[in-house]
Design an enzyme around this catalytic site. Structure first.
Site, mmCIF file in Angstrom:
data_model
loop_
_atom_site.group_PDB
_atom_site.id
_atom_site.type_symbol
_atom_site.label_atom_id
_atom_site.label_comp_id
_atom_site.label_asym_id
_atom_site.label_seq_id
_atom_site.Cartn_x
_atom_site.Cartn_y
_atom_site.Cartn_z
ATOM 1 N N GLU A 268 14.877 9.854 -12.882
ATOM 2 C CA GLU A 268 15.995 10.759 -12.602
ATOM 3 C C GLU A 268 16.851 10.977 -13.847
ATOM 4 O O GLU A 268 17.348 12.074 -14.096
ATOM 5 C CB GLU A 268 16.842 10.186 -11.447
ATOM 6 C CG GLU A 268 17.753 11.214 -10.824
ATOM 7 C CD GLU A 268 18.296 10.776 -9.457
ATOM 8 O OE1 GLU A 268 17.529 10.191 -8.668
ATOM 9 O OE2 GLU A 268 19.482 11.007 -9.213
ATOM 10 N N GLU A 271 15.080 13.451 -15.846
ATOM 11 C CA GLU A 271 15.177 14.771 -15.211
ATOM 12 C C GLU A 271 16.551 15.382 -15.496
ATOM 13 O O GLU A 271 16.664 16.565 -15.827
ATOM 14 C CB GLU A 271 14.948 14.646 -13.700
ATOM 15 C CG GLU A 271 14.867 15.999 -13.002
ATOM 16 C CD GLU A 271 14.766 15.877 -11.480
ATOM 17 O OE1 GLU A 271 14.899 14.743 -10.960
ATOM 18 O OE2 GLU A 271 14.563 16.911 -10.835
ATOM 19 N N CYS A 288 18.005 10.170 -3.449
ATOM 20 C CA CYS A 288 17.487 8.924 -2.866
ATOM 21 C C CYS A 288 17.890 8.716 -1.417
ATOM 22 O O CYS A 288 17.346 7.876 -0.736
ATOM 23 C CB CYS A 288 17.886 7.728 -3.710
ATOM 24 S SG CYS A 288 19.463 7.913 -4.500
ATOM 25 N N SER A 308 17.529 16.684 -7.183
ATOM 26 C CA SER A 308 16.530 16.059 -8.046
ATOM 27 C C SER A 308 15.209 15.983 -7.286
ATOM 28 O O SER A 308 15.188 15.733 -6.081
ATOM 29 C CB SER A 308 16.996 14.648 -8.403
ATOM 30 O OG SER A 308 15.890 13.852 -8.760
ATOM 31 N N LYS A 347 15.449 6.424 6.766
ATOM 32 C CA LYS A 347 14.256 6.011 6.021
ATOM 33 C C LYS A 347 13.015 6.041 6.910
ATOM 34 O O LYS A 347 11.907 6.212 6.428
ATOM 35 C CB LYS A 347 14.458 4.604 5.450
ATOM 36 C CG LYS A 347 15.430 4.553 4.289
ATOM 37 C CD LYS A 347 14.791 4.994 2.987
ATOM 38 C CE LYS A 347 15.846 5.182 1.891
ATOM 39 N NZ LYS A 347 15.358 6.016 0.790
ATOM 40 N N GLU A 350 11.951 9.483 6.677
ATOM 41 C CA GLU A 350 11.447 9.781 5.336
ATOM 42 C C GLU A 350 10.000 9.335 5.174
ATOM 43 O O GLU A 350 9.169 10.071 4.656
ATOM 44 C CB GLU A 350 12.325 9.090 4.287
ATOM 45 C CG GLU A 350 11.926 9.426 2.860
ATOM 46 C CD GLU A 350 12.757 8.664 1.831
ATOM 47 O OE1 GLU A 350 13.296 9.298 0.922
ATOM 48 O OE2 GLU A 350 12.879 7.423 1.949
ATOM 49 N N CYS A 489 24.703 2.998 0.887
ATOM 50 C CA CYS A 489 23.764 2.307 1.788
ATOM 51 C C CYS A 489 24.360 1.037 2.391
ATOM 52 O O CYS A 489 23.951 0.605 3.461
ATOM 53 C CB CYS A 489 22.496 1.947 1.034
ATOM 54 S SG CYS A 489 21.793 3.352 0.193
#
Lengths: 558, 367, 132
Positions: A268, A271, A288, A308, A347, A350, A489
């Site tokens: 990242e 990037e 993320c 991203s 998650k 995901e 988180c």
């Protein structure tokens, strides 16, 4: 300081505080249900009643005023609280309640009235969250999270009177709504009417299968919260004990998502440098947080190019585990089962995304939330606090301090900046500013001769404000970190039910403690990361890196 | 009846001639209080909103949904100008940007009449903006914060107070909310034609001449009954569904205070006359059904409690209650009265408590 | 932009209920989350979420109407149309209604929201002919 009388005792208090605040501060116990320190008081459940100058009032939303005479318990209050609790509990089958800590007091009075149950279908069509409205006791906390905090509005009260429920539009399953699976509703639900869709059985089955190589990765924030499931103080770091516990459960290898976080950081950062250099698709936002991704896909598909393309640490880990690691140890990837222990319900969604199969297999097989892992350990009679420490396994258990702070708001930004500082040499930022826990932060960054503005945001409600600005061309940021959950988180939807902002701050400090005590604090210093690039991926942003570590997004707006 | 006097723009002209402060003083002097039942001094309400700066709103509550009440309907039908003119005076005085009239769905047939009146006034005073909002069948929208939620497009679920609407109301801005009858008094005050003693009464039930009447407060109940001409012997009167059930006493003076002494609320003065042929417990059953139907669902006592009361009332009608159940009924009624979030819940067991006390024989108990 | 309540009234008047597709469209047009529109639509008893039977008969069961014989009217309707309250057949639905403010002309019934006052069995018998 003004003064009130509580149960005959004179007590000084701070102006603006509620009666409940004052009582709690003075260790006077008042039962509550719909109250949550992070949410707007609604005075809805009426369990927290007290007598104020002879009149019954709810303490959670009544401000303390000079001269008030307050009784927190007498025969009448006890009687009313008993009726109130019994009425609430008569709407649900108490044996189906998931975790009862929050409502133990209410359950004592169950049985005074005959059950009056609902019979609505259970919504378990999505991989992340299960809703059984038949367990709802109308505390309304889920709605305040979804509407007030997250501005998602997947659920809202529908119908009226005794029929009132927290409903999706037309009672459709969650996957057909704007739900992001952030799980903040499940975090505050006192009965488990909204809960994570459990993967415990799948994981247990895999662990029993001799032919499978079952590995687990543990998310950065989890080591600062799992202890609370076992009564440890918020902010207790139990990394080593957690590893021992997971080995006891029978995982073949215990790895660390912090390693995945180092990879995400590294990719990242490159990037971001590239986008800044080419002045392309700025501001760039982080990627993320899976709830943030769904939020964008369902609300702002026209802005997806700002995100991203890096996969989240969980998914990078999975892709590397079933390719590089499999090859390194000569294990057939089809026999590898990757389990994640995450503070997060999103998650679970995901890892089910169709594009998350770059290894040729499902990169991550199952996700357990902090709560599920706690439950699993308890079911297996593993008492976490009494265990000795163990180390993560090599190689994918090696990580830097940057990986650790991914779990708290501002952590990803700091991790990325540590790489950029190393690469660009000339960089200036207020590091201490980055460590605060606040909903929206603006931080200046000097990069060579460029002045950039970083935005660090948590909570989807805050994110929406910034995205509305971006849509209108009024957004001044160059880089935006977004975490869907309050505090990042560490305040995730899969965390222990006790979570509130005070506790979140303690968990955050714990992660910074971990970072500070490590010698290796920067992602690019991670030797395993270097090996993976040298022997497998090549350069950051290379074609191969793109294949395994980057992803794409879809328009899910209806 | 004073309510039938046509204002003919005289009230607003008089108000425009003097300062807003002077208008408020005049209203304060008139001793006008809210006619929706809460009796809050109107002048003070306006003064609080006036003191706040910035954008403001004015709402007229014509969501008259209390059973046995139809006085606002009477004004809307016979003299809507009085309401509109009062509203314009209100907007002018507190400097409100916009006025709303929230009218219940079932009064749809009166809207044309009302809109004509609005048009007539806006033509002459284009600086004002008035919007009519049609309710959609929710008694709870008579509560002032619920009405705000409703106009904003949400379910009519009452908000927490404080903050009061005078500080934070519609769209978070200071808002004055007046009952339709209250606002209709304003032009009369401006024209010095206001008699503060007179109140509108809605009479119905077992009477030969139901309808809207104007009586001074303090009149004896029997004098009102003489006008309405009861059918049969009067057993009790219900003050709507929420005001309670008063054992008939011809000599009682009709005032807030005298009624309150009997644990009955005069409220918005809808009197439903019940004769000796009627069963009060059966009446109570339907009143409880009314509150179950109209509960917004926010707080536990009102949402869950009334359903349990209905179970006990039905059991009393069918079989009779055990001693324990009778006690539970009493406890539930007090619990709902004392613990509910808003006035709707708090008043939902008034009649039940009256009957438990004054008409013990109506509630069948097992020996 | 019209207020949500008025938008819903317009749909209710046009379709006799609030069709799902229309509400989805309304949400897009107004930017009001669909969950909130659904919430409002289900809260108010004046809005229906499903197509209604051809005849919806409501009998007001508040004190004035009961004192003037509303319960006997319900019994009569149930018998005449062989219909239970809240349990519709193909053609008709019979409901209890809360006070609609016509207490001075009690008892009151409505058929498809049209109000009929000072009801008695004779008048009702005529009105119910089409509902059979």
């Amino acid at each position: 300081m003004p003064e009130i009388k509580i149960n005959g005792k004179k007590i000084k208090f701070e102006e603006g505080k509620t009666i409940l605040d004052v009582c709690r501060k003075n260790n006077i116990k008042i039962p509550t249900l719909c109250y949550h320190p992070d949410l707007k008081a609604e005075g809805k459940c009426r369990q927290c009643i007290v007598e104020v100058n002879g009149k019954i009032m709810t303490s959670c939303n009544t401000q303390a005023k000079e001269g008030m005479n307050i009784i927190t318990e007498n025969e009448k209050i006890k009687k009313y609280r008993k009726i109130n609790a019994a009425l609430l509990m008569s709407r649900v089958k108490t044996k189906d309640i998931l975790e009862t800590e929050d409502i133990e007091e209410l359950m004592e009075h169950d049985g005074l009235f005959e059950n009056k149950l609902r019979n609505l279908p259970i919504d378990n069509k999505n991989p992340a969250i299960e809703r059984n409205i038949n367990l709802c006791i109308n505390c309304g906390k889920c709605i305040r999270k979804c509407h007030d905090v997250q501005s998602v509005d997947a659920i809202y009260p529908a119908f009226k009177g005794i029929e009132t429920i927290a409903a999706t539009p037309f009672l459709c399953p969650l996957d057909q709504t704007v739900c992001t699976y952030c799980g903040q509703c499940s975090l505050v639900c006192p009965t488990g009417a909204i809960r994570e869709k459990s993967s415990i059985r799948d994981v247990e089955k895999a662990l029993k299968d001799e032919g499978k190589h079952v590995i687990i990765q543990t998310a950065p924030s989890m080591r600062a919260s799992l202890g609370e499931e076992f009564g440890l103080k918020p902010g207790s770091l139990i990394t080593g004990k957690m590893v021992t516990a997971l080995k006891k459960l029978g995982f073949n290898r215990v790895f660390d998502t912090d390693f995945g976080a180092d990879m995400t950081t590294y990719e990242e950062a490159h990037e971001l440098m590239e986008r800044i250099e080419k002045n392309k698709n700025l501001p760039m936002t982080t990627s993320c947080c899976p709830a943030w991704i769904v939020f964008m896909e369902k609300n702002y598909p026209e802005l997806l190019n700002h995100i991203s393309t890096c996969k989240s640490p969980q998914q990078m880990f999975g892709a590397i585990a079933k390719t590089y690691y499999a090859k390194l140890h000569n294990i057939d990837p089809k026999n590898i089962v990757v389990v994640s222990a995450m503070p997060c319900t999103a998650k679970k969604f995901e890892c089910e995304r169709r594009e998350m199969r770059s290894s040729g297999f499902k990169d991550v097989d199952y996700v357990l939330t902090t709560r599920e892992l706690g439950r699993m350990l308890k079911q297996n009679n593993i008492n976490l606090p009494s265990l000795n420490d163990s180390e993560f396994d090599k190689p994918l258990g090696i990580s830097s301090g940057s990986g650790a702070i991914f779990g708290t708001t501002g952590g990803v930004t700091q991790a990325v900046l540590r790489v950029i500082e190393w690469k660009m040499k000339s960089m200036d930022v207020e590091w201490e500013e980055l460590k605060k826990v606040e909903g929206i932060r603006q931080i200046k960054l000097k990069l060579g001769d460029k002045e950039l503005l970083l935005g660090i945001i948590y909570g989807l409600g805050n994110a929406r404000k910034v995205m509305e600005d971006l849509k209108k061309g009024k957004c001044r940021y160059d880089f935006i970190e977004v975490m869907a959950c309050p505090g990042g988180c560490i305040g995730g939807g899969g965390q222990p039910k006790s979570t509130d902002m005070d506790i979140v701050k303690k968990r955050s400090l714990a992660l910074y403690r971990q970072d500070e005590k490590l010698e290796m604090r920067k992602a690019h210093e991670n030797p395993v990361l270097k090996e993976v690039y040298d022997n497998f991926l090549g350069e950051p942003l290379s074609k191969k890196a793109h294949k395994y570590l980057h992803t794409r997004y879809f328009n899910r707006k209806k | 009846m004073q309510i039938e006097k046509k204002p003919n723009f005289k009230g607003i002209e008089n108000a425009l001639k003097i300062s807003p402060e002077a208008v408020i003083d005049k209203i304060k002097l008139s001793k006008l209080t809210g006619r929706g039942g809460a009796c809050f001094p109107t002048g003070k309400k306006w003064e609080i909103a006036s003191a706040n700066q910035g954008e403001k709103f004015f709402i007229i509550n014509a969501d008259e949904s209390e059973p046995g009440n139809f006085k606002d309907q009477y004004i809307l039908k016979n003299n809507p100008d009085l309401i509109i003119e009062g509203l314009l005076i209100g907007c002018h005085t507190v400097n409100a940007k916009k006025g709303f009239i929230y009218i219940r769905d079932e009064y749809k047939d009166l809207i044309k009449n009302l809109q004509d009146s609005v048009n007539k006034y806006i033509k002459k005073y284009p600086q004002f903006d008035i919007e009519i909002i049609l309710g959609a069948g929710a008694y709870v929208c008579g509560e002032e914060t619920a009405i705000i939620e409703s106009i904003e497009g949400f379910p009519g679920i009452p908000r927490m107070k404080p903050p009061y609407p005078g500080e934070k109301g519609f769209q978070g801005k200071p808002t004055v909310i007046n009952n339709a009858e209250t606002i209709a008094m304003i032009p009369l005050i401006m024209n010095n034609e206001f008699n503060p003693e007179l109140r509108l009464f809605s009479l119905s039930g077992n009477v030969k001449k139901p309808g809207v009447y104007e009586f001074p407060l303090g009149i004896k109940l029997k004098e009102i009954m003489e006008k309405a001409e009861p059918e049969g012997k009067i057993k009790s009167i219900f003050m709507g569904a929420s005001g309670g059930c008063l054992k008939y006493d011809p000599e009682i003076k009709v005032t807030q205070e005298a009624f309150r002494e009997k644990n009955v609320c005069l409220g918005s003065r809808g009197i439903i006359v019940i004769n000796e042929n009627q069963s009060l417990i059966r009446m109570l059953k339907y009143i409880t059904e009314f509150f179950i139907h109209e509960s917004c669902g926010k707080c536990t006592p009102c949402r869950e409690g009334n359903a349990r009361i209905l179970e006990l009332i039905e059991k009393s009608i069918e079989k009779g209650l055990t001693k324990e159940e009778h006690e539970r009924l009493n406890d539930l009624a007090n619990y709902i009265k004392e613990c509910s979030f808003c006035g709707l819940g708090m008043s939902s067991t008034t009649a039940l408590l009256n009957i438990l006390k004054e008409f013990k024989e109506e509630i069948k108990c097992l020996k | 932009m019209k207020r949500l309540l008025m938008e819903l009234h317009a749909l209710q008047d046009k379709y006799g209920f609030l069709p799902k597709k229309r509400l989805e469209k309304l949400s897009k047009k107004t930017n009001i989350p669909l969950a909130i529109i659904y919430s409002t639509a289900t809260f108010y008893s004046g809005f229906e979420l499903e197509k209604q039977p051809k005849y919806v008969i409501g009998v007001v069961t508040c004190p004035s109407c009961i004192a003037n014989g509303a319960l006997e009217l319900i019994e009569y309707i149930e018998k005449t149309l062989n219909l239970e309250i809240n349990n519709p057949n193909k053609k008709c639905l019979l409901l209890k209604l809360q006070c609609i403010g016509r207490c001075y002309d009690a008892p009151v019934i409505t058929i498809n929201k049209k109000i009929y006052t000072k009801m008695n069995k004779e008048k009702l018998s005529d009105l119910l002919k089409k509902c059979r």
